[in-house]
Design a protein around this motif. Structure first.
Motif, PDB file in Angstrom:
ATOM      1  N   ILE A  57      48.520  93.333  38.537  1.00 59.31           N
ATOM      2  CA  ILE A  57      48.061  93.240  39.931  1.00 59.31           C
ATOM      3  C   ILE A  57      46.830  92.332  39.958  1.00 59.31           C
ATOM      4  CG2 ILE A  57      47.272  94.491  41.956  1.00 59.31           C
ATOM      5  CD1 ILE A  57      48.601  96.994  40.799  1.00 59.31           C
ATOM      6  N   ILE A  58      46.936  91.226  40.686  1.00 63.65           N
ATOM      7  CA  ILE A  58      45.904  90.193  40.635  1.00 63.65           C
ATOM      8  C   ILE A  58      45.638  89.693  42.056  1.00 63.65           C
ATOM      9  CG2 ILE A  58      45.263  87.959  39.637  1.00 63.65           C
ATOM     10  CD1 ILE A  58      47.390  88.516  37.448  1.00 63.65           C
ATOM     11  N   GLY A  59      44.347  89.558  42.425  1.00 61.63           N
ATOM     12  CA  GLY A  59      43.983  89.142  43.770  1.00 61.63           C
ATOM     13  C   GLY A  59      43.290  87.793  43.797  1.00 61.63           C
ATOM     14  N   ASN A  60      43.524  87.038  44.879  1.00 59.07           N
ATOM     15  CA  ASN A  60      42.829  85.766  45.065  1.00 59.07           C
ATOM     16  C   ASN A  60      41.313  85.961  45.079  1.00 59.07           C
ATOM     17  OD1 ASN A  60      45.428  84.456  47.097  1.00 59.07           O
ATOM     18  ND2 ASN A  60      44.697  83.511  45.213  1.00 59.07           N
ATOM     19  N   ASN A  61      40.596  84.931  44.702  1.00 58.20           N
ATOM     20  CA  ASN A  61      39.138  85.006  44.593  1.00 58.20           C
ATOM     21  C   ASN A  61      38.461  85.455  45.887  1.00 58.20           C
ATOM     22  OD1 ASN A  61      39.327  84.147  41.974  1.00 58.20           O
ATOM     23  ND2 ASN A  61      38.700  82.041  42.384  1.00 58.20           N
ATOM     24  N   ASP A  62      39.031  85.100  47.035  1.00 56.18           N
ATOM     25  CA  ASP A  62      38.377  85.394  48.311  1.00 56.18           C
ATOM     26  C   ASP A  62      38.255  86.885  48.615  1.00 56.18           C
ATOM     27  OD1 ASP A  62      37.654  82.881  49.059  1.00 56.18           O
ATOM     28  OD2 ASP A  62      38.924  82.772  50.837  1.00 56.18           O
ATOM     29  N   LYS A  64      35.835  76.075  45.181  1.00 58.25           N
ATOM     30  CA  LYS A  64      37.052  75.395  44.736  1.00 58.25           C
ATOM     31  C   LYS A  64      36.994  75.047  43.253  1.00 58.25           C
ATOM     32  CE  LYS A  64      38.077  73.407  49.277  1.00 58.25           C
ATOM     33  NZ  LYS A  64      38.044  72.179  50.114  1.00 58.25           N
ATOM     34  N   SER A  65      35.772  74.941  42.704  1.00 58.41           N
ATOM     35  CA  SER A  65      35.635  74.599  41.290  1.00 58.41           C
ATOM     36  C   SER A  65      35.893  75.795  40.370  1.00 58.41           C
ATOM     37  CB  SER A  65      34.233  74.041  41.017  1.00 58.41           C
ATOM     38  OG  SER A  65      33.251  75.076  41.052  1.00 58.41           O
ATOM     39  N   LEU A  66      35.890  77.020  40.941  1.00 57.48           N
ATOM     40  CA  LEU A  66      36.161  78.207  40.138  1.00 57.48           C
ATOM     41  C   LEU A  66      37.643  78.273  39.800  1.00 57.48           C
ATOM     42  CD1 LEU A  66      34.095  80.923  42.052  1.00 57.48           C
ATOM     43  CD2 LEU A  66      33.425  79.673  39.998  1.00 57.48           C
ATOM     44  N   GLU A  67      37.964  78.818  38.630  1.00 59.18           N
ATOM     45  CA  GLU A  67      39.357  78.971  38.269  1.00 59.18           C
ATOM     46  C   GLU A  67      40.016  79.994  39.189  1.00 59.18           C
ATOM     47  OE1 GLU A  67      39.667  80.440  34.331  1.00 59.18           O
ATOM     48  OE2 GLU A  67      38.290  82.106  34.638  1.00 59.18           O
ATOM     49  N   PRO A  68      41.307  79.821  39.486  1.00 57.14           N
ATOM     50  CA  PRO A  68      42.000  80.800  40.333  1.00 57.14           C
ATOM     51  C   PRO A  68      41.996  82.184  39.678  1.00 57.14           C
ATOM     52  CG  PRO A  68      43.323  78.816  40.039  1.00 57.14           C
ATOM     53  CD  PRO A  68      42.185  78.715  39.079  1.00 57.14           C
ATOM     54  N   PHE A  69      41.888  83.214  40.488  1.00 53.16           N
ATOM     55  CA  PHE A  69      41.944  84.598  40.005  1.00 53.16           C
ATOM     56  C   PHE A  69      40.904  84.848  38.908  1.00 53.16           C
ATOM     57  CE2 PHE A  69      46.290  83.119  41.020  1.00 53.16           C
ATOM     58  CZ  PHE A  69      46.520  83.877  42.142  1.00 53.16           C
ATOM     59  N   CYS A  70      39.682  84.377  39.141  1.00 55.20           N
ATOM     60  CA  CYS A  70      38.667  84.482  38.084  1.00 55.20           C
ATOM     61  C   CYS A  70      38.219  85.935  37.909  1.00 55.20           C
ATOM     62  CB  CYS A  70      37.475  83.583  38.376  1.00 55.20           C
ATOM     63  SG  CYS A  70      36.535  84.006  39.837  1.00 55.20           S
ATOM     64  N   GLY A  75      47.409  79.223  38.338  1.00 51.63           N
ATOM     65  CA  GLY A  75      46.491  80.142  37.669  1.00 51.63           C
ATOM     66  C   GLY A  75      47.036  81.525  37.415  1.00 51.63           C
ATOM     67  N   LEU A  76      48.235  81.832  37.913  1.00 53.63           N
ATOM     68  CA  LEU A  76      48.734  83.207  37.819  1.00 53.63           C
ATOM     69  C   LEU A  76      49.208  83.552  36.405  1.00 53.63           C
ATOM     70  CD1 LEU A  76      49.067  85.613  39.712  1.00 53.63           C
ATOM     71  CD2 LEU A  76      51.400  84.853  40.176  1.00 53.63           C
ATOM     72  N   SER A  77      49.862  82.601  35.738  1.00 54.64           N
ATOM     73  CA  SER A  77      50.486  82.904  34.454  1.00 54.64           C
ATOM     74  C   SER A  77      49.464  83.147  33.343  1.00 54.64           C
ATOM     75  CB  SER A  77      51.423  81.773  34.042  1.00 54.64           C
ATOM     76  OG  SER A  77      50.710  80.563  33.893  1.00 54.64           O
ATOM     77  N   LYS A  78      48.209  82.728  33.521  1.00 54.75           N
ATOM     78  CA  LYS A  78      47.223  82.853  32.434  1.00 54.75           C
ATOM     79  C   LYS A  78      46.938  84.313  32.086  1.00 54.75           C
ATOM     80  CE  LYS A  78      43.140  82.891  35.400  1.00 54.75           C
ATOM     81  NZ  LYS A  78      41.961  82.169  35.875  1.00 54.75           N
ATOM     82  N   TYR A  79      47.148  85.225  33.055  1.00 52.95           N
ATOM     83  CA  TYR A  79      46.843  86.632  32.822  1.00 52.95           C
ATOM     84  C   TYR A  79      48.029  87.421  32.280  1.00 52.95           C
ATOM     85  CZ  TYR A  79      42.266  86.455  35.075  1.00 52.95           C
ATOM     86  OH  TYR A  79      40.957  86.195  35.384  1.00 52.95           O
ATOM     87  N   LEU A  80      49.183  86.806  32.169  1.00 53.99           N
ATOM     88  CA  LEU A  80      50.381  87.525  31.768  1.00 53.99           C
ATOM     89  C   LEU A  80      50.535  87.395  30.264  1.00 53.99           C
ATOM     90  CD1 LEU A  80      52.654  86.312  34.680  1.00 53.99           C
ATOM     91  CD2 LEU A  80      51.095  88.249  34.617  1.00 53.99           C
ATOM     92  N   ASN A  81      50.416  88.521  29.550  1.00 54.59           N
ATOM     93  CA  ASN A  81      50.374  88.507  28.090  1.00 54.59           C
ATOM     94  C   ASN A  81      51.767  88.424  27.469  1.00 54.59           C
ATOM     95  OD1 ASN A  81      47.585  88.804  28.139  1.00 54.59           O
ATOM     96  ND2 ASN A  81      47.760  91.024  28.313  1.00 54.59           N
ATOM     97  N   ARG A  82      52.519  87.430  27.897  1.00 55.72           N
ATOM     98  CA  ARG A  82      53.875  87.237  27.395  1.00 55.72           C
ATOM     99  C   ARG A  82      54.377  85.910  27.925  1.00 55.72           C
ATOM    100  NH1 ARG A  82      57.317  91.653  29.144  1.00 55.72           N
ATOM    101  NH2 ARG A  82      55.583  93.043  29.022  1.00 55.72           N
TER     102      ARG A  82
END
Length: 496
Positions: free
Chosen positions: A126-131, A152-158, A477-484
């Motif tokens: 479960i991951i939320g946009n930075n805003d 905008k310079s922050l990575e998505p879903f930081c 930026g979504l796939s970076k958090y998926l451990n597979r």
């Protein structure tokens, strides 16, 4: 690869209550609800855990992992009991959404199909946009100014570098978007489908129940409604719909009957709506903070003790709110009928203060769009005046003096058609709606130079879409958090 091994990804949007704060608690009144481009994403994998084991990851948080063991039955209860593996570490919103969604799913599909999909457990992200969360600390650590370009310079879903209960939210309805995306993802993953309209109603009903139970009360429900349908004109459901299941010993047969769209128990209304073309919504969080539940409680206490006075005020507010929504709908219709004339009105008004538009409307009687722009501005000023009156009478800071000063300054910017405090008001946030290419730049320049309060712009815009099935690879930026290894997302002919 079997169907159950494919990941499911569903997103749901945040919300802004443009008009109807406090009034939406009463079925007599409507609210103008705007969906946002900020979304919560739920991704579900099968095939990592053992049967009945669920791991939930919220990787943006330091403590964002919860583990459960599920036992299911097909007795009279049709229950999926959820046992936390670490009882000292609980998240009631996640826990309630999973427990009751699975119980309702088990009731609605073949048990063998349920067991086959659940054979190796579930791995949920479960991951939320930075805003959804204030990024002030992130920017401070990077020595960046509080501007949209910095955001905008922050990575998505930081990562937010804190625990779940410590995060500073921006008021976009994170819990409602989270629960709606989670509920919808579970129903999609277990292939609970009938037809598009009923699917969406079912998700709405289940998400409303889960959100109310997690909060411990039946709220207005507009935040979940926005997560399901996006932008719309909202009329709440009668609280009595859920009164028989608002307890920790829920009768699951009764609950299944209540959430079933065919039961016709729900009397909420969601009428299609969106901002007119060339209208831009800008949002900002204010570094002050209000406790919305306590504000709402105090306003309702004042209303109960001063019913006659309050009813007159609320009826007048409702009249102006309806006028705003009618004018906005009329502009949408005008655009479809004559885009050229509509765009001329934009060009006439975008570099002029809204307080002067009435004169331009009189000079251009054949272009009714200009008069509508002016009418919206004038009517919304009346709404703000009534909210300030409610503030004074109830002794609740709905539009506090510091916010009034900031909003008045916004209204002095050419092209601004509305500036206000969303929802219950207070110090948490403001919104601005304007027209023209220079609107964004002008507003942000004002916000950056404002010294009385720290105004933090958000990147969210309006999004009229409700929850959606997503392609993981298409969300930056979504796939970076998926451990597979990311698998192709399940696709359906029925897109919910």
């Amino acid at each position: 690869m079997t169907t159950s091994e494919q990941p499911t990804a569903v997103s749901a949007p945040g919300k802004v209550l443009l008009a109807g704060g406090y009034l939406v608690l009463n079925r007599k009144y409507n609210g103008i609800v705007i969906g946002t481009s900020a979304r919560f994403y739920t991704i579900i994998y099968s095939g990592k855990n053992g049967f009945g084991e669920i791991t939930v990851h919220s990787p943006q948080f330091n403590d964002g992992e919860w583990n459960y063991r599920v036992t299911e039955s097909l007795g009279d209860s049709f229950s999926c009991e959820l046992e936390p593996i670490n009882p000292e570490k609980r998240n009631s919103f996640v826990e309630i959404a999973i427990k009751y969604s699975l119980s309702i799913i088990l009731y609605r599909i073949n048990k063998h199909k349920f067991q086959a999909i659940f054979a190796k457990g579930l791995d949920i992200y479960i991951i939320g946009n930075n805003d959804f969360y204030s990024q002030r600390e992130q920017l401070k650590k990077r020595n960046l100014p509080l501007t949209s370009s910095s955001l905008k310079s922050l990575e998505p879903f930081c990562k937010v570098h804190c625990n779940v209960n410590e995060v500073h939210k921006t008021g976009l309805g994170s819990s409602a978007a989270l629960i709606t995306s989670l509920v919808a993802a579970l129903f999609v993953h277990f292939e609970v489908t009938s037809n598009q309209i009923d699917d969406r109603r079912l998700i709405h009903n289940v998400a409303q129940f889960c959100h109310c139970l997690a909060q411990g009360k039946v709220g207005s429900g507009f935040d979940v409604s926005a997560a399901v349908w996006g932008s719309h004109i909202y009329k709440r459901f009668s609280p009595s719909v859920l009164e028989d299941v608002m307890n920790q010993k829920v009768n699951l047969l009764a609950l299944n009957n209540i959430v079933d769209p065919a039961s016709n128990k729900w009397d909420n209304q969601a009428t299609n709506f969106s901002l007119p073309p060339e209208f831009t919504l800008l949002l900002a969080d204010i570094d002050a903070g209000s406790h919305t539940p306590s504000m709402v409680g105090r306003v309702l206490k004042w209303r109960k003790e001063n019913a006659d006075q309050a009813n007159i005020l609320w009826d007048t507010l409702a009249f102006h709110n309806t006028a705003i929504s009618n004018d906005l709908k009329e502009l949408n219709k005008n655009y479809q009928q004559n885009k050229e004339l509509y765009n001329i009105a934009i060009k006439v008004c975008e570099n002029v203060k809204a307080s002067e538009w009435i004169l331009y409307g009189l000079q251009n009687p054949n272009n009714t769009n200009i008069a509508l722009f002016s009418s919206i501005f004038i009517t919304f000023q009346k709404i703000r005046g009534l909210l300030r009156e409610m503030s004074e009478l109830s002794q609740v800071p709905i539009e506090p003096p510091k916010q009034t000063k900031l909003l008045d300054a916004c209204n002095d910017i050419p092209g601004v058609i509305m500036a206000g405090v969303p929802g219950a008001g207070g110090y948490d946030a403001i919104f601005c709606i304007g027209i023209g290419d220079a609107f964004n730049t002008r507003i942000e320049k004002l916000w950056n130079s404002w010294e009385e309060m720290s105004v933090g712009p958000l990147l969210s815009k309006e999004s009229s879409k409700g929850y959606m099935i997503e392609q993981i690879s298409e969300v930056s930026g979504l796939s970076k958090y998926l451990n597979r290894e990311t698998l192709p997302v399940k696709l359906f002919k029925n897109k919910l």
